[in-house]
Design an enzyme around this catalytic site. Structure first.
Site, PDB file in Angstrom:
ATOM      1  N   TYR A   1       5.970  -6.669  -2.379  1.00 42.61           N
ATOM      2  CA  TYR A   1       5.514  -5.285  -2.370  1.00 42.61           C
ATOM      3  C   TYR A   1       5.004  -4.894  -3.759  1.00 42.61           C
ATOM      4  CZ  TYR A   1       5.503  -0.211  -2.171  1.00 42.61           C
ATOM      5  OH  TYR A   1       5.120   1.103  -2.237  1.00 42.61           O
TER       6      TYR A   1
ATOM      7  N   GLU B   1      -1.334   0.862  -2.774  1.00 41.56           N
ATOM      8  CA  GLU B   1      -0.212   0.017  -2.348  1.00 41.56           C
ATOM      9  C   GLU B   1      -0.691  -1.264  -1.675  1.00 41.56           C
ATOM     10  OE1 GLU B   1       3.519   1.628  -0.083  1.00 41.56           O
ATOM     11  OE2 GLU B   1       2.201   0.743   1.409  1.00 41.56           O
TER      12      GLU B   1
END
Ligand code: GDP
Ligand code: MN
Length: 378
Positions: free
Chosen positions: A102, A190
Site C-alpha cells: 500500500y 493512492e
C-alpha cells in the site's frame, strides 16, 4: 473531486509511474475488440466506479481467454457497487503478483502536512489494517521545503523492500507520485496495491486520486473529468434553489437557518450520539414554499429517520416560521418524526402555534437534539 482508476492511471503514466495499461470499454463488444488488440491472454476486467472495494464486490475479475473475458465483462457492466452502476470497464493486462503493498500521499490535517503512507499489507482494505494493526502502516510527514529527495525516497523504499533493486524502483515511484500529487492539487494519490511481480518489477495495478475542489479553478484538465454523483447533482440542484446543502450520510435530517447554527446543530447531534444526514442552511426565511422544497430534499434521502428543524428567529419571527411550517406540512405527507426547536423573536407565540400538532417541540438546542437522537432509535 474523485476520478476513475483509468483516468488516474493515465496521469500516473504521464509521470512515468509503471502501470498495467489497458483499454476502457463501454460494452461487451468494445471489450471483445479491445481484447483482440491486446497481446497477452491473461487480462483483468475492472469495474470503473467512483468508489473503492470493487474487488470485494465482484467488480474485479481475471480472465484467461475470450469466453471468460466476455462473461466477466457482461457480469460487471451494469453491476451495482455501493449504489454506483458500472457503465464502463477497464480491460488491462493481468500481472502476476508476488506481493502487494500500500502506498499513498494524503493531506493530513492533524500533522498539517502531506503524509506518505506505506504498508506491506497492501491489496486488502487499508482502513481495516489501520484499525486492527496500526503499527503495520508507516507514516512519513513530508516537509514541503524538502519534498521527496533521493535519500528520503530510498529510506521509504526500505520500509517495503529489502533488495536495493526494488527499493530503487519504489523510490522512483514515490518521487513521481509526490510530484504529481503536488502538481495536480490532489488531496489523495493512492496505489493499492503496488505489486512486486515474480520477475521483480514494481508496478501500480490500481490507482486512486482525489482532488481539492478549491483548486479546480487552476486544474482545467482535471475539472473536465468531473462526473457528479447523484448526491452531488442533488447538492447542485439545492444550490440552484438557494439552499446550501451537503449530503453527509447519517440518519438525522437537519433544516436550519444560518450556516453557523447548522454547523452547531450537526456538532450537537454527534455529541448526543447521532449522525447528521446533511448540512442544510435554508437562509433567513419562513416562506412555506422554501420549507416545502427543503423538506422534499430531506425526505428524498432514504436514510433519514428523523428531521430536526432548528430555527433562530432574529429578523424572521418565530410565529411566522411556525405558520410557514404548518402550511408546508399541510402539503407534505410523511411518517417521519419531526422535531422543531424555535427560539428568538416571538418564540412563545411560535411554540404555542405548534402545540397539539404532530410536531415534537423543544425549547433548547440540547433538548431538541436529544429528542431527535432518541427518535432515531440508534
Ligand atoms: P479495488 O478492490 O477496488 O481496490 O480494486 P483493485 O484494483 O485494487 O483490485 C483488487 C484486487 O484484485 C487486488 O488487490 C488484486 O489482488 C486483484 N487484482 C487486480 N488486478 C490484478 C492483476 O492484474 N493480476 C492479479 N493476479 N490480481 C489482480
Ligand atoms: Mn485497490
Amino acid at each position: 473531486m474523485k476520478i476513475h482508476e483509468y483516468q488516474a492511471k493515465d496521469i500516473f503514466a504521464k509521470y512515468g509511474i509503471p502501470i498495467n495499461a489497458g483499454y476502457i470499454c463501454h460494452s461487451v463488444e468494445d471489450a471483445i475488440s479491445a481484447y483482440d488488440r491486446m497481446d497477452n491472454d491473461l487480462v483483468v476486467v475492472k469495474a470503473q466506479v467512483l468508489t473503492g472495494g470493487r474487488g470485494k464486490a465482484g467488480g474485479v475479475k481475471l480472465a484467461k481467454d475470450t469466453i471468460e473475458m466476455r462473461n466477466h465483462a457482461a457480469t460487471i457492466l451494469g453491476m451495482d457497487i455501493k449504489g454506483y452502476i458500472v457503465d464502463r470497464i477497464l480491460l488491462a493486462k493481468a500481472e502476476d503478483i508476488e506481493a502487494e503493498y500500500y502506498v499513498s500521499f494524503v493531506i493530513d490535517r492533524n500533522t498539517k502536512s502531506t503524509l506518505l503512507m506505506l504498508s506491506k499489507e497492501g491489496g486488502v482494505d487499508i482502513e481495516e489494517v489501520a484499525r486492527q494493526t496500526p503499527e503495520k502502516i508507516h507514516k512519513i510527514a513530508i516537509d514541503p521545503t524538502i519534498g521527496m529527495p533521493d535519500y528520503l525516497a530510498r529510506q521509504a523504499g526500505f520500509l517495503l523492500f529489502d533488495d536495493i533493486k526494488q527499493v530503487r524502483q519504489a523510490a522512483s515511484i514515490f518521487q513521481k507520485l509526490y510530484k504529481l500529487f503536488l502538481e495536480t492539487d490532489a488531496s489523495l494519490a493512492e496505489i493499492n496495491p503496488l505489486i512486486l511481480t515474480p520477475d521483480k518489477k514494481v508496478i501500480a495495478i490500481d490507482a486512486k486520486m482525489t482532488f481539492d475542489d478549491n483548486a479546480l479553478y487552476r486544474q482545467e484538465k482535471i475539472k473536465a473529468l468531473f462526473e457528479p454523483t447523484e448526491e452531488e447533482k442533488k447538492e447542485q440542484k439545492a444550490k440552484s434553489k438557494g439552499f446550501s446543502y451537503v449530503h453527509l450520510g447519517g440518519e438525522i435530517g437537519c433544516m436550519v437557518n444560518g450556516a453557523g447554527l447548522a454547523m452547531t446543530t450537526m456538532d450537537m447531534i454527534k455529541l448526543y450520539g447521532g449522525n447528521p444526514a446533511n448540512f442544510l442552511d435554508i437562509g433567513g426565511s419562513s416562506n412555506p414554499t422554501k420549507v416545502i422544497e427543503a423538506m422534499k430534499l430531506l425526505l428524498s434521502d432514504k436514510d433519514v429517520r428523523v428531521v430536526l428543524i432548528n430555527i433562530f428567529g432574529g429578523i424572521t419571527r418565530c410565529d411566522d416560521v411556525a405558520n410557514g411550517l404548518l402550511q408546508a406540512f399541510d402539503q407534505i405527507e410523511t411518517d417521519i418524526p419531526i422535531v422543531i426547536r424555535l427560539t428568538g423573536t416571538n418564540e412563545a407565540e411560535g411554540r404555542a402555534l405548534l402545540k397539539g400538532t404532530k410536531f415534537h417541540t423543544a425549547e433548547t438546542m440540547g433538548e431538541a437534539t436529544r429528542m431527535a437522537v432518541e427518535l432515531a432509535n440508534y
